[in-house]
Write an enzyme that holds these catalytic residues in place. Structure first.
Site, PDB file in Angstrom:
ATOM      1  N   SER A 173      39.575  35.170  17.015  1.00 34.42           N
ATOM      2  CA  SER A 173      39.507  34.828  18.433  1.00 34.42           C
ATOM      3  C   SER A 173      40.217  35.845  19.308  1.00 34.42           C
ATOM      4  CB  SER A 173      40.126  33.442  18.653  1.00 34.42           C
ATOM      5  OG  SER A 173      41.423  33.378  18.101  1.00 34.42           O
TER       6      SER A 173
ATOM      7  N   HIS B 177      32.417  35.007  17.072  1.00 32.37           N
ATOM      8  CA  HIS B 177      33.497  34.084  17.424  1.00 32.37           C
ATOM      9  C   HIS B 177      32.932  32.754  17.895  1.00 32.37           C
ATOM     10  CE1 HIS B 177      36.859  32.847  20.394  1.00 32.37           C
ATOM     11  NE2 HIS B 177      37.057  32.296  19.210  1.00 32.37           N
TER      12      HIS B 177
ATOM     13  N   GLU C  12      30.727  33.969  20.952  1.00 36.98           N
ATOM     14  CA  GLU C  12      30.975  35.326  21.452  1.00 36.98           C
ATOM     15  C   GLU C  12      30.600  36.322  20.355  1.00 36.98           C
ATOM     16  OE1 GLU C  12      34.554  35.546  24.655  1.00 36.98           O
ATOM     17  OE2 GLU C  12      35.177  35.088  22.615  1.00 36.98           O
TER      18      GLU C  12
ATOM     19  N   ASN D  86      39.093  33.561  25.423  1.00 35.89           N
ATOM     20  CA  ASN D  86      40.538  33.406  25.237  1.00 35.89           C
ATOM     21  C   ASN D  86      41.347  34.322  26.144  1.00 35.89           C
ATOM     22  OD1 ASN D  86      40.576  31.289  23.387  1.00 35.89           O
ATOM     23  ND2 ASN D  86      40.198  32.646  21.672  1.00 35.89           N
TER      24      ASN D  86
END
Length: 293
Positions: free
Chosen positions: A121, A142, A154, A192
Site C-alpha cells: 500500500s 493494490h 490501484e 493512502n
C-alpha cells in the site's frame, strides 16, 4: 513473453490475502493460498468460507458459485506449491525487508514467464522489482480493504514494468470485476497518500486534546459524511500498518507534514494495533467498542 493468467498464487493469508484469494477463486481462477503459518492459513480459509456464505445469504452469489469457488481454492505452507502459477500476488506484512525476503525465496521456483505482483500500500514498486529476477514482469496491484466489497484496485508500474505486464494486469483486474485507477510509483501512491495523512491528523487532534476519540469520529461521520470515523478506520486498517505507511511517506517525501503522530507510535509500541488485537483507539473486548481515550 505473453502469459495467459489461469492459475494464481497469493502469499499471505491475513485479511488482505484471504480477500484477494476469495475474489480470484470466485472469478474463475485456480488459486493457491500460501503462508508460513498453518494457523493463519486455517483462519484465512475459514474467513473465505464465511464471507462466501454471507454473499449467498444476501443473494449476491448462488450456493453453486460458492461451492465452485471453494473447489478452485487450495492452500499450504510450502512455497514450492507456487511453481506453476501464472501470477503471484504477494500480500504479506507492510515491511520492505519481509517482502524482499519472500521474493528472494520465490523467484528461483517460478516459471520464467510468471508475473509477480505486490499488494503493498505504500512501498516503491521499482525498488521491490529491482530485487527480483524479473523487474519487467513485476507490478503493483493494490487492493482496498475489505477486498470482496471494495471496487477499486490501484495499478502501479515500476520503472522497468513492460507494457505487456501492465496490460495483463489490467485485464486481470477487469476479470475480477474491479475498477482500475493507475497511480505513479510515488510513496503511498494515491489513496493512502491522501487517506493516511488525514488519519494521522485525526490522531494528532486526539493527542493535542482538541477532541476525544468519540467526538472526533462523530465529527467526521456527521460533519464530513464519512462512513466511519478516522480513528475507527485506523483500528480497522491496523495501527501498525498506518504507522508503516506514514513512515514511508515521511522518509520518502522528506516533508515534516507526514511525521507520524507520537500517539500512534505509542499505541503500536503497546501492541494496541486495533481490531486485530482487540484494542486500539477502541477496546473491542466487550459487546460494544469502547473508546480508550
Amino acid at each position: 513473453m505473453v502469459v495467459e493468467i489461469k492459475k494464481i498464487g497469493v502469499i499471505g493469508s491475513g485479511q488482505m490475502g484471504s480477500g484477494i484469494a476469495h475474489v480470484c477463486a470466485l472469478s474463475g481462477f485456480e488459486v493457491i493460498l500460501s503462508d508460513l503459518s498453518l494457523d493463519r492459513i486455517e483462519s484465512g480459509l475459514a474467513s473465505i468460507n464465511g464471507n462466501l456464505a454471507r454473499q449467498v445469504q444476501k443473494g449476491q452469489i448462488t450456493e453453486e458459485q460458492r461451492s465452485e469457488a471453494l473447489s478452485r481454492l487450495s492452500a499450504g505452507g510450502d512455497i514450492d506449491l507456487l511453481a506453476d502459477v501464472d501470477l503471484v500476488i504477494e500480500s504479506a506484512v507492510e515491511n520492505e525487508q519481509v517482502k524482499k525476503k519472500i521474493f528472494a525465496q520465490l523467484c528461483p521456483i517460478l516459471k520464467p514467464e510468471a508475473m509477480l505482483a505486490t499488494n503493498t500500500s505504500s512501498i516503491s514498486i521499482t525498488r521491490l522489482a529491482a530485487t527480483t529476477d524479473r523487474p519487467e514482469r513485476f507490478i503493483g496491484i493494490h487492493f482496498m480493504n475489505p477486498v470482496p466489497i471494495m471496487e477499486l484496485v490501484e495499478l502501479v508500474r515500476g520503472i522497468a514494468t513492460e507494457d505487456e505486464t501492465f496490460e495483463a494486469a489490467k485485464g486481470f483486474v477487469k476479470t475480477i470485476n474491479k475498477t482500475v485507477a493507475v497511480a505513479e510509483d510515488f510513496p503511498a501512491f494515491m489513496v493512502n497518500r491522501i487517506l493516511l495523512p488525514m488519519i494521522n491528523e485525526a490522531i494528532y487532534t486526539l493527542y493535542e486534546g482538541v477532541g476525544s476519540v468519540e467526538s472526533i469520529d462523530t465529527a467526521m461521520r456527521l460533519g464530513a459524511n464519512h462512513p466511519m470515523g478516522p480513528l475507527q478506520l485506523a483500528d480497522f486498517i491496523g495501527l501498525d500498518t498506518c504507522l508503516s505507511i506514514m513512515q514511508v511517506l515521511y522518509e520518502g517525501l522528506a516533508d515534516s507534514k507526514y511525521r507520524p503522530c507520537p500517539l500512534l507510535v505509542k499505541y503500536v509500541e503497546a501492541g494496541w494495533l486495533g481490531r486485530k488485537t482487540q484494542r486500539g483507539f477502541y477496546d473491542y473486548r466487550g459487546d460494544e467498542p469502547v473508546p480508550t481515550r
